[in-house]
Design a protein around this motif. Structure first.
Motif, short mmCIF file in Angstrom:
data_model
loop_
_atom_site.label_atom_id
_atom_site.label_comp_id
_atom_site.label_asym_id
_atom_site.label_seq_id
_atom_site.Cartn_x
_atom_site.Cartn_y
_atom_site.Cartn_z
N MET A 6 25.53 -36.92 42.48
CA MET A 6 25.35 -35.47 42.34
C MET A 6 24.28 -34.96 43.30
O MET A 6 24.44 -33.91 43.94
N ASN A 7 23.17 -35.69 43.41
CA ASN A 7 22.10 -35.28 44.32
C ASN A 7 22.55 -35.35 45.78
O ASN A 7 22.26 -34.46 46.58
N LEU A 8 23.27 -36.41 46.13
CA LEU A 8 23.76 -36.57 47.50
C LEU A 8 24.71 -35.45 47.87
O LEU A 8 24.62 -34.87 48.96
N PHE A 9 25.63 -35.13 46.97
CA PHE A 9 26.61 -34.08 47.26
C PHE A 9 25.92 -32.73 47.41
O PHE A 9 26.24 -31.96 48.32
N ARG A 10 24.94 -32.45 46.54
CA ARG A 10 24.24 -31.17 46.63
C ARG A 10 23.45 -31.07 47.93
O ARG A 10 23.46 -30.04 48.60
N ARG A 11 22.77 -32.15 48.33
CA ARG A 11 21.99 -32.12 49.57
C ARG A 11 22.90 -31.98 50.79
O ARG A 11 22.52 -31.38 51.79
N SER A 12 24.10 -32.54 50.70
CA SER A 12 25.01 -32.52 51.84
C SER A 12 25.80 -31.23 51.97
O SER A 12 26.22 -30.87 53.06
N THR A 13 26.04 -30.56 50.85
CA THR A 13 26.92 -29.38 50.87
C THR A 13 26.25 -28.09 50.44
O THR A 13 26.81 -27.01 50.67
N GLY A 14 25.11 -28.18 49.79
CA GLY A 14 24.47 -26.97 49.29
C GLY A 14 25.03 -26.51 47.96
O GLY A 14 24.67 -25.45 47.45
#
Length: 296
Positions: free
Chosen positions: A222-230
């Motif tokens: 979840m953290n990786l996806f948020r950092r990568s996509t906003g």
């Protein structure tokens, strides 16, 4: 009711066979821009290249006018509307699912700005763009898989080149002055998660299932996806479902419960809440207003 200003202009008709109803499909287009009677949204990055005339968009809390020779890039997940196009206007472009978008090598924070509602605009184009978009459209709509793949690969390189030349970032008022912690590159894990979501968004899946598809711990995923996509994993999953539901509301006669269930939502209440957040109205009101506009 105010008098319609549409006149004889072509009007965009969304539906199950259009981009809203196929949120994981890459589609190319070349056409005269049809105005939209209401804002719409979809779960792809949109690329528009105006070859003649001019067009005007409403993008959330800001507006944008493009002239011939300009190209723009924006996230279709924000409600947007082309509310005017000149009679001589013509444009080409594509709707790019995130799984393709994340394959590109783009500058730090570009994706976060796009997901936050920014529009990227460039005037650095030339006659080769006219020829290329025409060829990509033909290749993508041919029965030749190699040609279709070539069109996608060349389009991705063209979008990458957009950020090697001068370009303008038009930020929505709500995001001006904000910084981003977006990572500069998108890992293979993000691409695998997008692939899994695209294949299963109509099923009963959650963040744990998505993380497992990339062999990641749910919290890290979840953290990786948020950092990568906003945006969050669940927001992207919900947007795919809403895009499909939007098409069903317009094109089909299913009741709201059926639309909610067949779009991947577990309940009508969850569907209504999510739909209101994007459309600003209930699904039933959206269906009524859209159908009224299409018949007047």
């Amino acid at each position: 009711m105010a008098e319609s200003k549409v006149g004889e202009k072509a009007v965009y008709h969304p539906g199950a066979s259009s981009i809203e109803g196929a949120p994981t499909k890459l589609q190319f287009f070349r056409t005269h821009p049809s105005i939209m009677l209401m804002p719409h949204w979809h779960a792809q990055i949109e690329i528009n290249y105006v070859t003649s005339g001019s067009v005007h968009y409403r993008m959330g809390d800001h507006s944008l006018r493009l002239e011939a020779g300009q190209m723009c890039l924006f996230w279709g997940g924000q409600a947007h509307q082309m509310d005017w196009s000149s009679e001589d206007s013509f444009y080409a472009g594509a709707h790019l699912p995130l799984v393709h978008f994340f394959r590109m090598r783009l500058p730090v924070a570009v994706s976060a700005k796009l997901m936050g509602g920014a529009t990227m605009v460039t005037s650095v184009t030339d006659p080769s763009d006219d020829e290329n978009f025409s060829r990509w459209f033909r290749y993508a709509n041919s029965d030749d898989p190699m040609k279709a793949e070539n069109a996608v690969e060349e389009l991705l390189l063209r979008v990458e080149r957009m950020f090697l030349e001068p370009y303008t970032v038009i930020l929505p008022a709500s995001h001006e002055g904000k910084s981003s912690d977006t990572e500069g590159t998108h890992s293979a894990s993000v691409v695998r998660m997008c692939d899994f979501i695209a294949a299963n968004f109509l099923e009963d899946i959650d963040a744990t299932d998505i993380a497992r598809s990339a062999s990641l711990h749910p919290k890290y995923a979840m953290n990786l996806f948020r950092r990568s996509t906003g945006m969050t994993l669940i927001k992207y999953l919900t947007l795919l479902r809403l895009s499909r539901a939007q098409a069903m509301l317009i094109n089909d006669n299913d009741n709201i419960l059926q639309v909610a269930m067949e779009s991947g939502f577990g309940s009508v209440s969850a569907f209504n809440k999510a739909f209101r957040q994007v459309a600003g109205m209930s699904p039933s009101d959206f269906r009524r207003d859209m159908r009224y506009n299409l018949t007047t």
